[in-house]
Scaffold this motif. Sequence first.
Motif, PDB file in Angstrom:
ATOM      1  N   LEU A  58       0.821  -1.218   0.000  1.00 55.95           N
ATOM      2  CA  LEU A  58       0.000   0.000   0.000  1.00 55.95           C
ATOM      3  C   LEU A  58       0.851   1.263   0.000  1.00 55.95           C
ATOM      4  N   THR A  59       2.079   1.166   0.504  1.00 50.75           N
ATOM      5  CA  THR A  59       2.941   2.349   0.521  1.00 50.75           C
ATOM      6  C   THR A  59       3.860   2.395  -0.707  1.00 50.75           C
ATOM      7  N   THR A  60       3.585   1.569  -1.682  1.00 51.97           N
ATOM      8  CA  THR A  60       4.238   1.558  -3.009  1.00 51.97           C
ATOM      9  C   THR A  60       5.697   1.078  -2.986  1.00 51.97           C
ATOM     10  N   VAL A  61       6.100   0.439  -1.908  1.00 46.55           N
ATOM     11  CA  VAL A  61       7.487  -0.022  -1.810  1.00 46.55           C
ATOM     12  C   VAL A  61       7.659  -1.406  -2.465  1.00 46.55           C
ATOM     13  N   VAL A  62       6.593  -2.188  -2.411  1.00 43.99           N
ATOM     14  CA  VAL A  62       6.613  -3.543  -2.972  1.00 43.99           C
ATOM     15  C   VAL A  62       5.445  -3.667  -3.945  1.00 43.99           C
ATOM     16  N   THR A  63       5.672  -4.377  -5.036  1.00 42.79           N
ATOM     17  CA  THR A  63       4.571  -4.549  -5.995  1.00 42.79           C
ATOM     18  C   THR A  63       3.832  -5.856  -5.709  1.00 42.79           C
ATOM     19  N   PRO A  64       2.513  -5.868  -5.921  1.00 42.40           N
ATOM     20  CA  PRO A  64       1.787  -7.132  -5.694  1.00 42.40           C
ATOM     21  C   PRO A  64       2.050  -8.123  -6.826  1.00 42.40           C
ATOM     22  N   THR A  65       1.928  -9.408  -6.522  1.00 43.39           N
ATOM     23  CA  THR A  65       2.090 -10.427  -7.565  1.00 43.39           C
ATOM     24  C   THR A  65       0.819 -10.484  -8.423  1.00 43.39           C
ATOM     25  N   LYS A  78       0.825   1.625 -10.860  1.00 47.11           N
ATOM     26  CA  LYS A  78       0.914   2.524 -12.024  1.00 47.11           C
ATOM     27  C   LYS A  78       0.898   4.000 -11.661  1.00 47.11           C
ATOM     28  N   GLU A  79       0.246   4.340 -10.566  1.00 42.78           N
ATOM     29  CA  GLU A  79       0.137   5.768 -10.215  1.00 42.78           C
ATOM     30  C   GLU A  79       0.724   6.057  -8.830  1.00 42.78           C
ATOM     31  N   ALA A  80       1.810   5.373  -8.549  1.00 43.81           N
ATOM     32  CA  ALA A  80       2.439   5.515  -7.223  1.00 43.81           C
ATOM     33  C   ALA A  80       2.843   6.969  -6.953  1.00 43.81           C
ATOM     34  N   HIS A  81       3.296   7.663  -7.996  1.00 46.30           N
ATOM     35  CA  HIS A  81       3.746   9.064  -7.822  1.00 46.30           C
ATOM     36  C   HIS A  81       2.613   9.993  -7.386  1.00 46.30           C
ATOM     37  N   ARG A  82       1.378   9.609  -7.657  1.00 51.87           N
ATOM     38  CA  ARG A  82       0.232  10.425  -7.217  1.00 51.87           C
ATOM     39  C   ARG A  82      -0.118  10.123  -5.750  1.00 51.87           C
ATOM     40  N   ILE A  83       0.192   8.920  -5.330  1.00 53.33           N
ATOM     41  CA  ILE A  83      -0.157   8.496  -3.967  1.00 53.33           C
ATOM     42  C   ILE A  83       0.852   9.019  -2.947  1.00 53.33           C
TER      43      ILE A  83
END
Lengths: 325, 265
Positions: A58-65, A78-83
């Motif tokens: 949820l904090t964009t450090v790890v990607t889900p499988t 895809k939009e981690a920079h907005r979060i």
Amino acid sequence: MVEVENLVRDYLPAGQLKAVASRRVRALDGVSFSVAEGTLFGILGPNGAGKTTMIKILTTVVTPTKGSARIFGCDVVKEAHRIRPRIGVAYGGDLGLYWRLNGLDNLVFAGQLQGIGMKESRARAWELLEQFELEDAAKKRVDSYSRGMRQRLHVARCLIHDPDLIFLDEPTSGLDPAASRNLRQLIKQMKQMGKTIILTTHNMSEADSMCDHVAIIAKGKMAAMGTPDEIKRSLDTFCILEVKLDNRLPLDLALLGKRLGLSGDRAALSCEQTESGTVIRLRYKGAAPVRSLVKALDNMTILEITTRGNTLEEAYLKLLEERGA
Amino acid sequence: MFSRLMDRGVWYTLATGFKLQLYLNIATPNYISAVFFQPAVMAILTGLIFTVSGKTEHLDYAVVGAGMFGVWNSNLYASAGIIQGERRFGTLEFLATTRSPLFLVILGKTMGAAVFSLFSLVVSMAVMAVAFQYRLHVANGWVFLLSIVVSMITVTVVGLLLSSLSVVTRYYYRIFDFFYLVFILSGLVFPIDLLPRCIQPLCYLLPTTWSILLYRAGLGTVDGDRWMFYTAGSIAITAVYLFVAFFVYRTVIHKARVEARLGRY
């Protein structure tokens, strides 16, 4: 605000070849939940259940499988920079801070990395140091801080840019009772300020007293979700009604049981003589049978009546037991 | 691309990363040792060798050698460990969750390490001046200054590449084993002409070779008229390294997110 759908995360143990798919460890296995704005949401589970993995996704450090997670309507991959500008994260523990820098510099750099100007970062850092009672240690190196001070600095740092959504990974872990209580107070204040908070914890009484909603994860799967009361109520176990009398029980316990209609269940009723009188305990399900017990005790002087429902811890342990976790 | 460079936020992030690295370097005894003590010891040793053997005209080599050795050694040591250091202290995950693009923070930090390493040059000159009453002869002041700027850019880019490569393996410190080979191939210890002919083309693939040639052009110990050629060579090869560094960075950071290795593992 947060929507998680069928989230799956596999890990390959360190040093293993990618081709050996059978050795993959499934940390999260199809977990789904949503968190509404302004709520304090607790993620509970034993060690290795997948709580930290969930926070890291949820904090964009790890990607889900597999599966998806959206925060503020934006996809975490895809939009981690907005979060990122709108979230604050405190992973907690001894790591994660610049040990060779002082507390103030840790906060000021965090502010600047969040895009806040130098002056504003400094002002905000002092404000937080004061709020978290760290102002006396502001110019001391973090490696001289106690565990509790570091934990508070972690939480203070995640607030430097006034985020809308805050993630706290086991915020009171390793703290003494007084420090834990102080930190819980601060978390409650954050909630009162309208922040949405997602926290992981092992401390059930903490989750019970603070969280609006909790999710229990066991072996990477969602075991239960709801308000703490809903989870406690969902448990098919007994509650205890306790009555203290000023004197010895003048009648036979079996007779009292008969009056209460418990003739078939001997274990439901117990009696204990104490120095100050007698304590009668009645096990029940559903609504507490206070009126019928008082009526059955007839003219006896009752000093105190208490009911003890299921605790979240009992519900949690029962759920884990059912799932073999 | 150009509009992004004009964005105040980009420069602010670079400056923050730069300052953060300076603060961390100052607070880290290992860096202080690499920047101040190592070049001082090396300058004294090489200075003694040339003085005792009566070859005082070669003291320039001692200054260049000790100074540039210090610049490269301390910088590569710092840069190669930037991402790994952040990971070891658990701060890489924090950096990855901030608004600032991680690449810019790391680039800013690498620039900070590069500028910090400049002190090595100052230390070696100061030691030579005090211990051997040596005064540096600069043949062309502007070229000398240019060589410092170009060196800093080159050092930054190589540092960025090493920093990114270090994410691939947790045995990243093995990279340091190759530093001395790079120093030899760059002509830092002795002229490239002394190396076997088949190896010499390889030397010109290293950005360090070009920046050292430019540096020596400023001092006048090589053909000073070729400074433009050395500058162009240095910039061209550095641009290639920057491209490779960016590509490697993007690949390894993406891989680290997928494999959950941004944190300590």
